[in-house]
Design a protein around this motif. Structure first.
Motif, PDB file in Angstrom:
ATOM      1  N   ALA A  20      66.766  49.678  67.433  1.00  0.00           N
ATOM      2  CA  ALA A  20      66.695  51.113  67.448  1.00  0.00           C
ATOM      3  C   ALA A  20      66.815  51.632  65.948  1.00  0.00           C
ATOM      4  CB  ALA A  20      68.208  51.835  67.824  1.00  0.00           C
ATOM      5  N   HIS A  21      66.808  50.417  64.748  1.00  0.00           N
ATOM      6  CA  HIS A  21      66.816  50.786  63.399  1.00  0.00           C
ATOM      7  C   HIS A  21      65.787  50.029  62.883  1.00  0.00           C
ATOM      8  CE1 HIS A  21      70.278  53.583  63.450  1.00  0.00           C
ATOM      9  NE2 HIS A  21      70.926  52.465  64.082  1.00  0.00           N
ATOM     10  N   GLY A  22      64.612  49.762  63.800  1.00  0.00           N
ATOM     11  CA  GLY A  22      63.481  48.750  63.269  1.00  0.00           C
ATOM     12  C   GLY A  22      63.891  47.369  63.309  1.00  0.00           C
ATOM     13  N   GLY A  23      64.725  46.738  63.952  1.00  0.00           N
ATOM     14  CA  GLY A  23      64.988  45.642  63.995  1.00  0.00           C
ATOM     15  C   GLY A  23      64.264  45.008  65.199  1.00  0.00           C
ATOM     16  N   ASP A  24      64.777  43.543  65.697  1.00  0.00           N
ATOM     17  CA  ASP A  24      63.929  43.043  66.905  1.00  0.00           C
ATOM     18  C   ASP A  24      64.673  42.838  68.019  1.00  0.00           C
ATOM     19  OD1 ASP A  24      61.545  42.545  65.463  1.00  0.00           O
ATOM     20  OD2 ASP A  24      62.380  40.744  64.355  1.00  0.00           O
ATOM     21  N   PRO A  50      74.265  50.843  78.853  1.00  0.00           N
ATOM     22  CA  PRO A  50      74.662  50.934  77.345  1.00  0.00           C
ATOM     23  C   PRO A  50      74.151  50.325  76.254  1.00  0.00           C
ATOM     24  CG  PRO A  50      76.601  50.224  78.533  1.00  0.00           C
ATOM     25  CD  PRO A  50      75.471  50.520  79.647  1.00  0.00           C
ATOM     26  N   SER A  51      74.234  50.833  75.091  1.00  0.00           N
ATOM     27  CA  SER A  51      73.799  50.089  73.898  1.00  0.00           C
ATOM     28  C   SER A  51      74.687  50.285  72.643  1.00  0.00           C
ATOM     29  CB  SER A  51      72.159  50.194  73.671  1.00  0.00           C
ATOM     30  OG  SER A  51      71.923  51.497  73.412  1.00  0.00           O
ATOM     31  N   LEU A  52      74.360  49.373  71.644  1.00  0.00           N
ATOM     32  CA  LEU A  52      75.334  49.752  70.568  1.00  0.00           C
ATOM     33  C   LEU A  52      74.357  50.531  69.561  1.00  0.00           C
ATOM     34  CD1 LEU A  52      76.881  46.272  70.060  1.00  0.00           C
ATOM     35  CD2 LEU A  52      77.823  48.133  71.145  1.00  0.00           C
ATOM     36  N   SER A  53      74.940  51.364  68.773  1.00  0.00           N
ATOM     37  CA  SER A  53      74.241  51.996  67.861  1.00  0.00           C
ATOM     38  C   SER A  53      74.056  51.666  66.220  1.00  0.00           C
ATOM     39  CB  SER A  53      74.731  53.807  67.545  1.00  0.00           C
ATOM     40  OG  SER A  53      76.131  53.661  67.272  1.00  0.00           O
ATOM     41  N   ASP A  54      75.106  50.502  66.181  1.00  0.00           N
ATOM     42  CA  ASP A  54      74.964  49.871  64.799  1.00  0.00           C
ATOM     43  C   ASP A  54      73.829  49.642  64.291  1.00  0.00           C
ATOM     44  OD1 ASP A  54      77.394  49.279  66.742  1.00  0.00           O
ATOM     45  OD2 ASP A  54      78.480  48.985  64.937  1.00  0.00           O
ATOM     46  N   ARG A  55      73.618  49.397  62.970  1.00  0.00           N
ATOM     47  CA  ARG A  55      72.196  49.093  62.476  1.00  0.00           C
ATOM     48  C   ARG A  55      72.126  47.511  62.655  1.00  0.00           C
ATOM     49  NH1 ARG A  55      69.151  51.885  59.320  1.00  0.00           N
ATOM     50  NH2 ARG A  55      69.926  53.968  58.871  1.00  0.00           N
ATOM     51  N   ALA A  56      73.435  46.728  62.573  1.00  0.00           N
ATOM     52  CA  ALA A  56      73.199  45.458  63.034  1.00  0.00           C
ATOM     53  C   ALA A  56      74.603  44.919  63.300  1.00  0.00           C
ATOM     54  CB  ALA A  56      72.676  44.857  61.627  1.00  0.00           C
ATOM     55  N   ILE A  57      74.680  43.745  63.903  1.00  0.00           N
ATOM     56  CA  ILE A  57      75.970  42.889  63.946  1.00  0.00           C
ATOM     57  C   ILE A  57      75.674  41.697  63.309  1.00  0.00           C
ATOM     58  CG2 ILE A  57      76.471  44.394  65.932  1.00  0.00           C
ATOM     59  CD1 ILE A  57      75.628  41.818  67.543  1.00  0.00           C
ATOM     60  N   VAL A  58      76.835  41.224  62.869  1.00  0.00           N
ATOM     61  CA  VAL A  58      77.261  39.797  62.450  1.00  0.00           C
ATOM     62  C   VAL A  58      78.057  39.112  63.367  1.00  0.00           C
ATOM     63  CG1 VAL A  58      78.036  38.328  60.421  1.00  0.00           C
ATOM     64  CG2 VAL A  58      76.908  40.375  60.088  1.00  0.00           C
TER      65      VAL A  58
END
Length: 237
Positions: free
Chosen positions: A31-35, A4-12
């Motif tokens: 999944a949103h262009g990050g690393d 499973p993975s998270l769909s959030d654009r980012a986490i802090v």
């Protein structure tokens, strides 16, 4: 299934005892262009946890598969026509060491691909020694497969059975056939987890057997055919 993975654009992530913008890290989702691949932490299922010390990391199976479709000029077509079957060459169980963050620090137990029976284990600690002084003290080769119990807790490992090995082998064969039939060899990391059951963690395209046993005749015959195909392609360039 994939882990499973998270769909959030980012986490802090914030440290609980720092302030003024210190101790704060932002991770942007791949999944949103990050690393970063953002995933919830997984834990070993009871059938695996019983083989390990209480503070062991997620301990995985490494299975290596070979795709005969990679020997064809059009691998995807060969795979869809069942002319490019995928075979599981080897399996090992990486029993993580106490306190380690990943199972790269482990004892590697050979596993029978057909039955899931766990055989004796060995280590690769000598691969990861850094510095000249350690290199001089480190043996060039480790002993053979001599380990039967987990060295950190004494839990018997050799003689135990990986549950539902047939389904695990089927999972990695299907993943290789559908996702990358043109890749000759893939090392799959498979976890048996309390939260998500059996799941694929990752595919390794530069892989090794982690000292698991394999049918040398099958492997060398496959490698010879693959190299012959590559030499033929090079000659036509």
């Amino acid at each position: 299934a994939a882990s499973p993975s998270l769909s959030d654009r980012a986490i802090v992530v914030k440290h609980r005892n720092e302030e003024g913008g210190l101790g704060l890290h932002t991770f942007r989702n791949a999944a949103h262009g990050g690393d970063w691949i953002l995933q919830p932490a997984l834990s070993n299922a009871p059938s695996i946890a019983k083989l390990l010390p209480p503070v062991a990391p997620l301990s995985t199976l490494r299975l290596v598969t070979a795709s005969r479709a990679s020997l064809h000029q059009r691998p995807a077509e060969a795979s869809s026509l069942d002319e490019g079957g995928v075979e599981v060459l080897s399996a090992c169980f990486r029993a993580g060491r106490a306190g380690a963050s990943t199972d790269h620090s482990c004892v590697m137990f050979d596993v029978d691909v057909a039955t899931g029976d766990i055989r004796r284990g060995t280590t690769s600690a000598h691969w990861y020694q850094l510095g000249l002084a350690r290199a001089r003290r480190c043996p060039l080769f480790s002993e053979g497969h001599t380990v039967e119990v987990h060295p950190d807790c004494g839990a018997p490992v050799c003689g135990e059975v990986i549950p539902d090995m047939a389904s695990i082998a089927s999972l990695v064969r299907e993943a290789h056939r559908k996702l990358m039939p043109g890749v000759p060899l893939v090392g799959w990391d498979v976890a048996i987890t309390a939260e998500a059951g059996v799941c694929l963690l990752e595919a390794n395209l530069s892989c090794n057997f982690f000292r698991a046993s394999f049918d040398e005749r099958v492997y060398f015959t496959f490698a010879e055919a693959l190299l012959g195909r590559l030499e033929g392609k090079a000659g036509r360039c």
